[in-house]
Design a protein around this motif. Sequence first.
Motif, PDB file in Angstrom:
ATOM      1  N   VAL A  56     -44.450  -9.921 -37.589  1.00 48.48           N
ATOM      2  CA  VAL A  56     -45.437 -10.718 -38.318  1.00 48.48           C
ATOM      3  C   VAL A  56     -45.749 -11.978 -37.510  1.00 48.48           C
ATOM      4  O   VAL A  56     -44.853 -12.711 -37.100  1.00 48.48           O
ATOM      5  CB  VAL A  56     -44.922 -11.094 -39.728  1.00 48.48           C
ATOM      6  N   ARG A  58     -46.991 -15.674 -37.117  1.00 49.11           N
ATOM      7  CA  ARG A  58     -47.009 -16.884 -37.954  1.00 49.11           C
ATOM      8  C   ARG A  58     -47.844 -18.016 -37.340  1.00 49.11           C
ATOM      9  O   ARG A  58     -48.026 -19.034 -37.960  1.00 49.11           O
ATOM     10  CB  ARG A  58     -45.580 -17.387 -38.181  1.00 49.11           C
ATOM     11  N   GLU A  59     -48.342 -17.830 -36.116  1.00 47.71           N
ATOM     12  CA  GLU A  59     -49.144 -18.863 -35.466  1.00 47.71           C
ATOM     13  C   GLU A  59     -50.617 -18.627 -35.797  1.00 47.71           C
ATOM     14  O   GLU A  59     -51.080 -17.497 -35.835  1.00 47.71           O
ATOM     15  CB  GLU A  59     -48.965 -18.831 -33.942  1.00 47.71           C
ATOM     16  N   ARG A 136     -52.996  -6.984 -44.987  1.00 48.19           N
ATOM     17  CA  ARG A 136     -52.259  -7.111 -43.723  1.00 48.19           C
ATOM     18  C   ARG A 136     -53.001  -6.287 -42.685  1.00 48.19           C
ATOM     19  O   ARG A 136     -53.404  -5.159 -42.958  1.00 48.19           O
ATOM     20  CB  ARG A 136     -50.827  -6.599 -43.889  1.00 48.19           C
ATOM     21  N   TYR A 144     -50.733  -9.251 -39.014  1.00 50.34           N
ATOM     22  CA  TYR A 144     -51.384 -10.501 -39.391  1.00 50.34           C
ATOM     23  C   TYR A 144     -51.618 -10.453 -40.897  1.00 50.34           C
ATOM     24  O   TYR A 144     -52.327  -9.578 -41.393  1.00 50.34           O
ATOM     25  CB  TYR A 144     -52.720 -10.674 -38.656  1.00 50.34           C
ATOM     26  N   GLU A 145     -50.996 -11.406 -41.615  1.00 53.94           N
ATOM     27  CA  GLU A 145     -51.174 -11.486 -43.059  1.00 53.94           C
ATOM     28  C   GLU A 145     -52.447 -12.281 -43.317  1.00 53.94           C
ATOM     29  O   GLU A 145     -52.588 -13.413 -42.853  1.00 53.94           O
ATOM     30  CB  GLU A 145     -49.960 -12.143 -43.705  1.00 53.94           C
ATOM     31  N   GLN A 189     -56.351 -16.022 -41.978  1.00 44.23           N
ATOM     32  CA  GLN A 189     -54.891 -15.956 -41.957  1.00 44.23           C
ATOM     33  C   GLN A 189     -54.287 -16.717 -43.122  1.00 44.23           C
ATOM     34  O   GLN A 189     -54.806 -17.739 -43.562  1.00 44.23           O
ATOM     35  CB  GLN A 189     -54.350 -16.544 -40.652  1.00 44.23           C
ATOM     36  N   ASN A 191     -50.091 -17.719 -44.648  1.00 42.97           N
ATOM     37  CA  ASN A 191     -48.668 -17.816 -44.256  1.00 42.97           C
ATOM     38  C   ASN A 191     -48.491 -18.177 -42.781  1.00 42.97           C
ATOM     39  O   ASN A 191     -47.612 -17.647 -42.111  1.00 42.97           O
ATOM     40  CB  ASN A 191     -47.918 -16.509 -44.565  1.00 42.97           C
ATOM     41  N   VAL A 192     -49.366 -19.065 -42.278  1.00 41.17           N
ATOM     42  CA  VAL A 192     -49.224 -19.517 -40.893  1.00 41.17           C
ATOM     43  C   VAL A 192     -48.794 -20.978 -40.892  1.00 41.17           C
ATOM     44  O   VAL A 192     -49.064 -21.724 -41.816  1.00 41.17           O
ATOM     45  CB  VAL A 192     -50.528 -19.348 -40.071  1.00 41.17           C
ATOM     46  N   VAL A 193     -48.149 -21.363 -39.801  1.00 42.04           N
ATOM     47  CA  VAL A 193     -47.710 -22.745 -39.639  1.00 42.04           C
ATOM     48  C   VAL A 193     -48.882 -23.539 -39.078  1.00 42.04           C
ATOM     49  O   VAL A 193     -49.417 -23.213 -38.021  1.00 42.04           O
ATOM     50  CB  VAL A 193     -46.510 -22.828 -38.669  1.00 42.04           C
TER      51      VAL A 193
END
Length: 195
Positions: A56, A58-59, A136, A144-145, A189, A191-193
């Motif tokens: 997954v 996250r970026e 997804r 990629y969520e 996207q 759930n990304v930081v």
Amino acid sequence: MKKLKIGVGATAVLLAGILAILRVTGLEPEYMDYTTEAYNQRGRMTYPGLWLTGEVVREPVDDWNWVQEVSHPVRGNTIMLETRTGFGIPYSVTILPTPRGDRLYIGGSARGERLSRAFPHYKQWWANVERDPRVRLKIDGKIYEMTAALVHDPVELESILGRAPVTTRLNEDGSEEVVAKWYYWRVTQRNVVEY
């Protein structure tokens, strides 16, 4: 009666075990080349899958154009999309992505017999996305969520397609007939930081 209860219980345990295994291993959708006559003869359909597996991401992604450059030896630049059914079991399909710089779109057309149904029931994944926009995508082996939002703006739709989203033909009697309707969702996207 006791044998029936035991049989139903055993079947439920077996199904739960199979689903647990598939949740871990995944079950990707069938791929069929969209340009072949075999695909058209099957009603432009392929067999769906269940869960998609992979790392997954996250970026955040600022430019999606690289998706066009992905070239799987069998699937080319298609991607896999996992949607959520009302039963809690995923439904995944193979689709063509439509990147436009910082925007990524998913979509497709309804043709023939499907046009007799009401939107979004032209395709199962369309109905799933309209019911629950959390999806997804599996692109180049990574997950990629995303969240999908139907594009309603006709100008944006025409810019995605390069033409009108409804295809018509003129019949011999002079009447106009709709032969295809195109729908697109912009996916962003989640759930990304972000900083």
